[in-house]
Design a protein around this motif. Structure first.
Motif, PDB file in Angstrom:
ATOM      1  N   ARG A   3       0.865  -1.165   0.000  1.00 49.60           N
ATOM      2  CA  ARG A   3       0.000   0.000   0.000  1.00 49.60           C
ATOM      3  C   ARG A   3       0.904   1.218   0.000  1.00 49.60           C
ATOM      4  NH1 ARG A   3      -3.652  -0.638   4.723  1.00 49.60           N
ATOM      5  NH2 ARG A   3      -3.456  -2.754   4.078  1.00 49.60           N
ATOM      6  N   LEU A  19      -8.027   4.008  -2.404  1.00 47.75           N
ATOM      7  CA  LEU A  19      -7.438   2.681  -2.244  1.00 47.75           C
ATOM      8  C   LEU A  19      -6.866   2.499  -0.845  1.00 47.75           C
ATOM      9  CD1 LEU A  19      -5.690   2.289  -5.716  1.00 47.75           C
ATOM     10  CD2 LEU A  19      -7.656   0.976  -4.876  1.00 47.75           C
ATOM     11  N   ILE A  24      -6.942  -1.467   0.215  1.00 46.72           N
ATOM     12  CA  ILE A  24      -6.655  -2.241  -0.990  1.00 46.72           C
ATOM     13  C   ILE A  24      -5.193  -2.046  -1.372  1.00 46.72           C
ATOM     14  CG2 ILE A  24      -7.150  -2.488  -3.455  1.00 46.72           C
ATOM     15  CD1 ILE A  24     -10.058  -1.710  -2.795  1.00 46.72           C
ATOM     16  N   PHE A  26      -1.893  -1.724  -3.518  1.00 50.43           N
ATOM     17  CA  PHE A  26      -1.589  -1.285  -4.877  1.00 50.43           C
ATOM     18  C   PHE A  26      -0.139  -0.848  -4.929  1.00 50.43           C
ATOM     19  CE2 PHE A  26      -2.687   2.563  -2.646  1.00 50.43           C
ATOM     20  CZ  PHE A  26      -1.859   3.547  -3.177  1.00 50.43           C
ATOM     21  N   THR A 133      -2.225  -8.986 -11.885  1.00 52.01           N
ATOM     22  CA  THR A 133      -2.393  -7.554 -11.639  1.00 52.01           C
ATOM     23  C   THR A 133      -2.608  -6.834 -12.962  1.00 52.01           C
ATOM     24  OG1 THR A 133      -0.013  -7.052 -11.768  1.00 52.01           O
ATOM     25  CG2 THR A 133      -0.931  -7.535  -9.561  1.00 52.01           C
ATOM     26  N   LEU A 147      -2.842  -3.089  -9.488  1.00 50.13           N
ATOM     27  CA  LEU A 147      -3.576  -3.808  -8.454  1.00 50.13           C
ATOM     28  C   LEU A 147      -4.204  -5.059  -9.038  1.00 50.13           C
ATOM     29  CD1 LEU A 147      -6.886  -1.868  -7.647  1.00 50.13           C
ATOM     30  CD2 LEU A 147      -5.539  -1.498  -9.674  1.00 50.13           C
ATOM     31  N   ASP A 151      -9.465  -6.600  -6.834  1.00 53.14           N
ATOM     32  CA  ASP A 151      -9.431  -5.382  -6.019  1.00 53.14           C
ATOM     33  C   ASP A 151      -9.947  -4.183  -6.806  1.00 53.14           C
ATOM     34  OD1 ASP A 151      -8.541  -6.610  -3.688  1.00 53.14           O
ATOM     35  OD2 ASP A 151      -6.426  -6.309  -4.197  1.00 53.14           O
ATOM     36  N   ARG A 154     -13.609  -4.472  -6.646  1.00 52.04           N
ATOM     37  CA  ARG A 154     -14.071  -4.074  -5.309  1.00 52.04           C
ATOM     38  C   ARG A 154     -14.018  -2.554  -5.133  1.00 52.04           C
ATOM     39  NH1 ARG A 154     -11.499  -4.490   0.291  1.00 52.04           N
ATOM     40  NH2 ARG A 154      -9.606  -5.100  -0.780  1.00 52.04           N
ATOM     41  N   ALA A 155     -12.954  -1.928  -5.610  1.00 53.45           N
ATOM     42  CA  ALA A 155     -12.780  -0.481  -5.435  1.00 53.45           C
ATOM     43  C   ALA A 155     -13.783   0.337  -6.232  1.00 53.45           C
ATOM     44  CB  ALA A 155     -11.359  -0.069  -5.826  1.00 53.45           C
TER      45      ALA A 155
END
Length: 166
Positions: A3, A19, A24, A26, A133, A147, A151, A154-155
């Motif tokens: 992160r 994020l 999340i 990244f 990714t 990412l 994810d 989800r984001a």
């Protein structure tokens, strides 16, 4: 992947803030942007040394007064009919760039699907699921975030569908 909070090396954008707040993971990938580049997404892929199929561009379409976000590989085009079908609309047309900027809070060429001003229906091309990714704009030209596709879903609250055409 780590992160990356906003600091001098990592631009603090609405995308990175969103994020980070969501927990999340990244990886930030700033690169030297050439304002004369004819295609921002392909420029990112080349600058980052990543195959274009893993770098995704964020496009906005108008489905009769409702904006929808389509996320497709930079080496493909957005199939507007497929995007419309994915969100249950009859048709879609590319959104006016000024409207896209106003609704997302980002400038064209740096529109991130993450951290937009308003949550819009979002469809991610399912080819993203082939990779561990993917890369998307981090919220400004010359800055991508990497990412996991799950994810990204989800984001953004995205659904997935085939919305690209070569």
């Amino acid at each position: 992947m780590s992160r990356k909070p906003a600091d001098a090396a990592v631009p603090g954008t609405p995308a990175t803030v969103a994020l980070t707040r969501a927990g999340i993971p990244f990886t930030a990938h700033p690169y030297e942007h050439d304002p004369a580049a004819p295609a921002y997404g392909l420029e990112a892929a080349e600058a980052l040394g990543v195959e274009p199929a893993r770098v995704f561009k964020t496009l906005l379409a108008d489905t009769g007064g409702t904006l929808v976000v389509g996320i497709v590989p930079v080496d493909a085009q957005l199939d507007l009919k497929a995007l419309a079908a994915a969100v249950g609309a009859k048709k879609a047309a590319m959104a006016d760039p000024k409207v896209a900027e106003r609704k997302t809070g980002y400038v064209v060429g740096g529109i991130s699907p993450i951290g937009q001003k308003a949550r819009l229906a979002t469809v991610l091309d399912e080819s993203a699921l082939e990779f561990d990714t993917v890369f998307v704009s981090g919220g400004r030209r010359g800055f991508d975030v990497e990412l996991a596709p799950a994810d990204l879903v989800r984001a953004t609250g995205a659904t997935t569908a085939v919305i690209r055409r070569r």
